[in-house]
Design an enzyme around this catalytic site. Structure first.
Site, PDB file in Angstrom:
ATOM      1  N   CYS A 164      28.967  24.819  70.527  1.00  0.00           N
ATOM      2  CA  CYS A 164      27.985  24.053  71.286  1.00  0.00           C
ATOM      3  C   CYS A 164      28.556  23.489  72.588  1.00  0.00           C
ATOM      4  O   CYS A 164      27.832  22.881  73.374  1.00  0.00           O
ATOM      5  CB  CYS A 164      27.401  22.929  70.433  1.00  0.00           C
ATOM      6  SG  CYS A 164      28.562  21.592  70.144  1.00  0.00           S
ATOM      7  N   CYS A 191      24.902  20.782  66.753  1.00  0.00           N
ATOM      8  CA  CYS A 191      25.846  21.891  66.683  1.00  0.00           C
ATOM      9  C   CYS A 191      25.441  22.788  65.508  1.00  0.00           C
ATOM     10  O   CYS A 191      25.473  22.361  64.349  1.00  0.00           O
ATOM     11  CB  CYS A 191      27.250  21.324  66.494  1.00  0.00           C
ATOM     12  SG  CYS A 191      28.545  22.551  66.478  1.00  0.00           S
ATOM     13  N   LYS A 228      55.426  30.038  39.063  1.00  0.00           N
ATOM     14  CA  LYS A 228      54.888  30.982  40.050  1.00  0.00           C
ATOM     15  C   LYS A 228      56.021  31.645  40.831  1.00  0.00           C
ATOM     16  O   LYS A 228      56.920  30.962  41.323  1.00  0.00           O
ATOM     17  CB  LYS A 228      53.969  30.237  41.027  1.00  0.00           C
ATOM     18  CG  LYS A 228      52.643  29.792  40.421  1.00  0.00           C
ATOM     19  CD  LYS A 228      51.729  30.991  40.211  1.00  0.00           C
ATOM     20  CE  LYS A 228      50.386  30.610  39.649  1.00  0.00           C
ATOM     21  NZ  LYS A 228      49.393  30.230  40.599  1.00  0.00           N
ATOM     22  N   LYS A 271      52.632  36.407  33.527  1.00  0.00           N
ATOM     23  CA  LYS A 271      51.307  35.873  33.853  1.00  0.00           C
ATOM     24  C   LYS A 271      50.511  37.008  34.483  1.00  0.00           C
ATOM     25  O   LYS A 271      50.815  37.445  35.590  1.00  0.00           O
ATOM     26  CB  LYS A 271      51.433  34.701  34.814  1.00  0.00           C
ATOM     27  CG  LYS A 271      50.131  33.969  35.053  1.00  0.00           C
ATOM     28  CD  LYS A 271      50.397  32.618  35.707  1.00  0.00           C
ATOM     29  CE  LYS A 271      49.147  31.777  35.800  1.00  0.00           C
ATOM     30  NZ  LYS A 271      48.135  32.314  36.695  1.00  0.00           N
ATOM     31  N   ASP A 330      37.228  64.650  23.700  1.00  0.00           N
ATOM     32  CA  ASP A 330      35.854  64.700  24.222  1.00  0.00           C
ATOM     33  C   ASP A 330      34.924  65.471  23.284  1.00  0.00           C
ATOM     34  O   ASP A 330      33.760  65.106  23.108  1.00  0.00           O
ATOM     35  CB  ASP A 330      35.845  65.358  25.609  1.00  0.00           C
ATOM     36  CG  ASP A 330      36.483  64.447  26.643  1.00  0.00           C
ATOM     37  OD1 ASP A 330      36.647  63.242  26.343  1.00  0.00           O
ATOM     38  OD2 ASP A 330      36.818  64.934  27.744  1.00  0.00           O
ATOM     39  N   GLU A 343      56.125  34.650  28.721  1.00  0.00           N
ATOM     40  CA  GLU A 343      55.240  35.802  28.882  1.00  0.00           C
ATOM     41  C   GLU A 343      55.009  36.020  30.362  1.00  0.00           C
ATOM     42  O   GLU A 343      55.124  35.080  31.146  1.00  0.00           O
ATOM     43  CB  GLU A 343      53.879  35.524  28.220  1.00  0.00           C
ATOM     44  CG  GLU A 343      53.953  35.333  26.733  1.00  0.00           C
ATOM     45  CD  GLU A 343      52.688  34.656  26.201  1.00  0.00           C
ATOM     46  OE1 GLU A 343      51.590  34.924  26.726  1.00  0.00           O
ATOM     47  OE2 GLU A 343      52.821  33.852  25.278  1.00  0.00           O
ATOM     48  N   TYR A 398      46.955  37.327  25.160  1.00  0.00           N
ATOM     49  CA  TYR A 398      48.075  36.397  25.149  1.00  0.00           C
ATOM     50  C   TYR A 398      47.938  35.200  24.215  1.00  0.00           C
ATOM     51  O   TYR A 398      48.866  34.438  24.044  1.00  0.00           O
ATOM     52  CB  TYR A 398      48.407  35.909  26.552  1.00  0.00           C
ATOM     53  CG  TYR A 398      47.224  35.315  27.293  1.00  0.00           C
ATOM     54  CD1 TYR A 398      46.705  34.097  26.929  1.00  0.00           C
ATOM     55  CD2 TYR A 398      46.652  35.994  28.355  1.00  0.00           C
ATOM     56  CE1 TYR A 398      45.630  33.556  27.586  1.00  0.00           C
ATOM     57  CE2 TYR A 398      45.565  35.455  29.032  1.00  0.00           C
ATOM     58  CZ  TYR A 398      45.067  34.241  28.648  1.00  0.00           C
ATOM     59  OH  TYR A 398      44.000  33.713  29.303  1.00  0.00           O
ATOM     60  N   LYS A 401      55.566  28.896  27.042  1.00  0.00           N
ATOM     61  CA  LYS A 401      54.810  28.131  26.045  1.00  0.00           C
ATOM     62  C   LYS A 401      55.735  27.605  24.965  1.00  0.00           C
ATOM     63  O   LYS A 401      56.641  28.311  24.524  1.00  0.00           O
ATOM     64  CB  LYS A 401      53.752  29.034  25.387  1.00  0.00           C
ATOM     65  CG  LYS A 401      52.730  29.566  26.368  1.00  0.00           C
ATOM     66  CD  LYS A 401      51.785  30.556  25.728  1.00  0.00           C
ATOM     67  CE  LYS A 401      50.927  31.203  26.815  1.00  0.00           C
ATOM     68  NZ  LYS A 401      50.168  32.350  26.334  1.00  0.00           N
ATOM     69  N   ASP A 451      47.547  38.903  36.250  1.00  0.00           N
ATOM     70  CA  ASP A 451      46.655  38.424  37.293  1.00  0.00           C
ATOM     71  C   ASP A 451      45.331  39.183  37.268  1.00  0.00           C
ATOM     72  O   ASP A 451      45.219  40.270  37.802  1.00  0.00           O
ATOM     73  CB  ASP A 451      47.350  38.599  38.655  1.00  0.00           C
ATOM     74  CG  ASP A 451      46.805  37.634  39.682  1.00  0.00           C
ATOM     75  OD1 ASP A 451      46.051  36.722  39.294  1.00  0.00           O
ATOM     76  OD2 ASP A 451      47.128  37.801  40.864  1.00  0.00           O
ATOM     77  N   TYR A 460      40.652  67.075  25.876  1.00  0.00           N
ATOM     78  CA  TYR A 460      39.533  67.976  25.591  1.00  0.00           C
ATOM     79  C   TYR A 460      39.082  67.829  24.143  1.00  0.00           C
ATOM     80  O   TYR A 460      37.899  67.643  23.861  1.00  0.00           O
ATOM     81  CB  TYR A 460      39.935  69.428  25.892  1.00  0.00           C
ATOM     82  CG  TYR A 460      38.842  70.409  25.555  1.00  0.00           C
ATOM     83  CD1 TYR A 460      37.738  70.562  26.406  1.00  0.00           C
ATOM     84  CD2 TYR A 460      38.891  71.166  24.378  1.00  0.00           C
ATOM     85  CE1 TYR A 460      36.718  71.449  26.086  1.00  0.00           C
ATOM     86  CE2 TYR A 460      37.880  72.052  24.052  1.00  0.00           C
ATOM     87  CZ  TYR A 460      36.799  72.189  24.910  1.00  0.00           C
ATOM     88  OH  TYR A 460      35.784  73.054  24.610  1.00  0.00           O
ATOM     89  N   CYS A 465      33.963  22.544  71.773  1.00  0.00           N
ATOM     90  CA  CYS A 465      33.441  23.263  70.605  1.00  0.00           C
ATOM     91  C   CYS A 465      33.028  24.683  70.995  1.00  0.00           C
ATOM     92  O   CYS A 465      32.257  24.863  71.926  1.00  0.00           O
ATOM     93  CB  CYS A 465      32.239  22.505  70.033  1.00  0.00           C
ATOM     94  SG  CYS A 465      31.447  23.384  68.679  1.00  0.00           S
ATOM     95  N   CYS A 489      34.073  18.453  66.149  1.00  0.00           N
ATOM     96  CA  CYS A 489      32.998  18.493  67.130  1.00  0.00           C
ATOM     97  C   CYS A 489      32.064  17.350  66.766  1.00  0.00           C
ATOM     98  O   CYS A 489      31.510  17.324  65.670  1.00  0.00           O
ATOM     99  CB  CYS A 489      32.256  19.817  67.064  1.00  0.00           C
ATOM    100  SG  CYS A 489      30.677  19.746  67.936  1.00  0.00           S
TER     101      CYS A 489
END
Ligand code: AMP
Ligand code: ZN
Length: 664
Positions: free
Chosen positions: A405, A426, A308, A112, A35, A110, A221, A284, A114, A32, A402, A420
């Site tokens: 078609c 198609c 990963k 990673k 603000d 570090e 980073y 690194k 995302d 508050y 297919c 196909c």
């Protein structure tokens, strides 16, 4: 106290509170009170516009609308990272780099993060620009939006360099993401699929006040550019933290690959307790001089490696298998699943790749299957829970015809995919080829989208991409959802595509295996479409990086009368089917056989222009100095380790003026 001082003081106070709250997570006043102070500042700024400051805390709430984001060329390219998945991968990497640098190697580990990568530029301690990664060479200027992200400092503290770039990831922490979705569901809107795409989509919102409402965060980073008196990556992180950036404290300095693995294993287990998503660890080389020595491959730094984490799995029911027909006629089976939560997203569909895969896994409709998601690739089915299988279930029968078609499918020797063969009749193939032609990396036709293409084909107005150039406005207007204005845009867009350079047209033709890079290579080598059409397989294979598979495919494409007719029609309409005279004029063989390394900052031309000039004149650009280097083109602040190496190998160092003289 004067008004100006009052405004200044409020700004400083708010900045500090902001830092306490968003970076240190230790607020000293209530929301508050905050603000109220903000409101006070807003009122003062409104009354005294002469004290405007582009980095005032009041700009955090957004409001400015960006219609088109400017494209900005990165001062230093934003590379990708190489990936590793095992201890062996890491040991291989260590072996490779130990051959290239002297001395012991320390590593920073570090997490990673995302999200979406961002490059922030600071001058005299103020944020001046924020640019998305884009294609790594150039990205979009999203400064206005980034300023609304509270953890991005608009002004820095302490002893920062006068100018630098810093890189990080814009992310959406789980909690904020969940809250956003709750609100959307309450409003009857579709929830967002995952934090990462939502974070990255937020950067390109036109209304910055919308961005301000999203609980985005920015984790930093790396500091890039000249050394700035910093010797190691770990120090880089600490410095950035001191200047006011949010740098996660999990990072760790280690001495061996075994310790790296300890870090990896720890976080693989504990990552779910983090407030944001991570898909791995980034390792690194800590010493920046060693980093310089190692340099970059075409795609990634040699001094860094991502590890990963193993993808997360979920199990769910396979409800149906459907089949998609691609633009080349290739059939892809798709698993339609009972929705299941997986790695922060809801998964409803997964790839089944091809008939062999279905047979190998023995997946059947009604089975309980295991789904896995790794990074951004669409989820895939990795196995079946046979214990839960219905005893009456029967093996999956792959389709023989297919689905679009009805033509009987074929499968070539040694290929996994069914096709196909109805190339000209198609619908998804016809539509897909035209969609590829107009796509962003090919002809990039403004005012024409994939759905409109489908509509035009289904209405019988076009059957190939050359037909686009015969479209008349009157034919287009009666189409569903087509107003006069959009019809105009469409026709103008098509007309404008006649200026698109040859290499992109060549890519747009949709020759199998001829992607963007190959198209560039072919265009550069042959210069005109006729030369490509006339080239023998043998001749094609002699072009740098063109293999037999591509050569065969090019021959096969132009061996067909109908494709040659298509090309002739495009040519008659004025589409660029050779390298323009202007571009040719700028291309020479002057530097043939010479390899250049570019280092430092230049006055007259940018580093990227310089590299382009080298290539346009037949030279090669390499990132690291070796005995094969012919010249080093050096600007101001050339890296000391490069300088040393060049001297040691007795490689001539020339300035930008010398270089320009060379190609004159
Ligand atoms: P990829 O896109 O998978 O090639 O991974 C490269 C990207 O990882 C970079 O462009 C960064 O945006 C991102 N990234 C996330 N965390 C880090 C980190 N700690 N260090 C370097 N890059 C990171
Ligand atoms: Zn078909």
């Amino acid at each position: 106290m004067s008004i100006e001082q009052q405004i200044d003081q409020l700004r400083n106070e708010l900045r500090q509170h902001n830092h306490n709250y968003y970076i240190l997570d230790a607020p000293t006043i209530s929301d508050y009170e905050f603000d109220m102070k903000l409101k006070e500042l807003q009122d003062l700024e409104a009354k005294y516009p002469e004290y405007y400051d582009a980095n005032s805390p009041t700009l955090r709430v957004g409001g400015a609308v960006t219609k088109n984001f400017d494209t900005i060329v990165h001062e230093q390219r934003m590379y990708s990272l190489d990936n590793s998945y095992s201890k062996e991968d890491l040991l291989d990497w260590e072996k490779r780099i130990k051959k290239m640098v002297d001395g012991e190697i320390q590593y920073t580990c570090e997490l990673k993060y995302d999200g979406a990568s961002i490059n922030l530029t600071y001058e005299n301690g103020e944020l001046v620009r924020a640019v998305t990664r884009g294609d790594g060479i150039q990205g979009d200027d999203v400064t206005t939006n980034i300023k609304t992200i509270k953890s991005v400092p608009l002004k820095l503290n302490g002893n920062y360099p006068p100018k630098f770039n810093i890189r990080g990831e814009i992310i959406l922490p789980f909690e904020g993401f969940a809250k956003m979705n709750e609100e959307r569901i309450a409003l009857g809107e579709e929830p967002y699929a995952n934090p990462r795409n939502t974070a990255s989509g937020s950067l390109k919102l036109q209304d910055s006040s919308e961005v301000a409402k999203r609980p985005l965060d920015c984790l930093l980073y790396s500091i890039v550019g000249e050394r700035l008196g910093i010797a190691t990556q770990f120090e880089n992180l600490e410095k950035a933290r001191d200047w006011g950036f949010k740098v996660p404290a999990e990072s760790k300095l280690v001495n061996t690959i075994d310790e790296v693995l300890e870090f990896v294993n720890y976080w693989d287990e504990h990552r779910h307790a983090l407030p944001y998503e991570t898909d791995g660890v980034v390792i690194k080389v800590n010493d920046l001089l060693q980093q310089d020595e190692l340099g970059f491959t075409a795609k990634a730094p040699r001094w860094a490696m991502a590890y990963k984490f193993k993808a997360e799995q979920a199990s769910t029911i396979l409800e149906e298998i459907t089949y998609q027909v691609g633009r080349t006629g290739a059939i892809t089976p798709v698993a339609n699943l009972a929705p299941v939560a997986l790695a922060g997203t809801t998964v409803k569909r997964a790839s089944l790749h091809n008939a062999d895969q279905i047979e190998k896994l023995d997946v059947r409709v009604g089975d309980t299957v295991f789904v896995e998601k790794g990074g951004e690739i669409i989820p895939k089915i990795v196995g079946v829970n046979f214990q839960k299988r219905d005893s009456k279930s029967k093996p999956t029968q792959y389709i023989t015809h297919c689905p679009e078609c009805g033509t009987e499918l074929i499968r070539k020797e040694g290929e996994a995919q069914h096709y196909c063969p109805n190339v000209d009749g198609c619908a998804p193939q016809i539509i897909g080829r035209i969609q590829h032609y107009i796509s962003r990396k090919a002809m990039d036709i403004e005012g024409l989208g994939g759905e409109t293409v489908a509509l035009l084909v289904n209405e019988g107005l076009i059957t190939d991409y050359a037909d686009l150039y015969e479209l008349k406005k009157e034919q287009v207007i009666p189409l569903e959802r087509m107003a006069e204005k959009s019809a105009d845009n469409l026709i103008t867009g098509i007309e404008k595509s006649k200026e698109i350079p040859f290499e992109r047209v060549l890519f747009g033709l949709g020759i199998r295996y001829v992607g963007e890079t190959v198209a560039k290579k072919l265009a550069k080598h042959y210069k005109t479409i006729n030369a490509v059409i006339d080239a023998s397989e043998e001749d094609l294979v002699n072009v740098d990086e063109i293999g037999i598979k591509i050569a065969e495919s090019v021959r096969e494409f132009f061996g067909q009368e109908k494709n040659r007719t298509l090309v002739t029609r495009l040519k008659d309409f004025g589409v660029q089917l050779e390298i323009s005279a202007e571009k040719l004029a700028n291309q020479t063989d002057t530097l043939k056989g010479q390899t250049f390394v570019v280092s430092g900052v230049f006055e007259k031309i940018s580093r990227n222009e310089l590299k382009k000039m080298i290539e346009d004149n037949g030279g090669k650009v390499s990132s690291s100095i070796s005995s094969k280097t012919s010249f080093v083109v050096a600007g101001a602040n050339m890296g000391p380790s490069k300088l040393e190496k060049a001297n040691k190998l007795e490689i001539p160092i020339i300035g930008e003026d010398d270089f320009l003289l060379k190609i004159k």
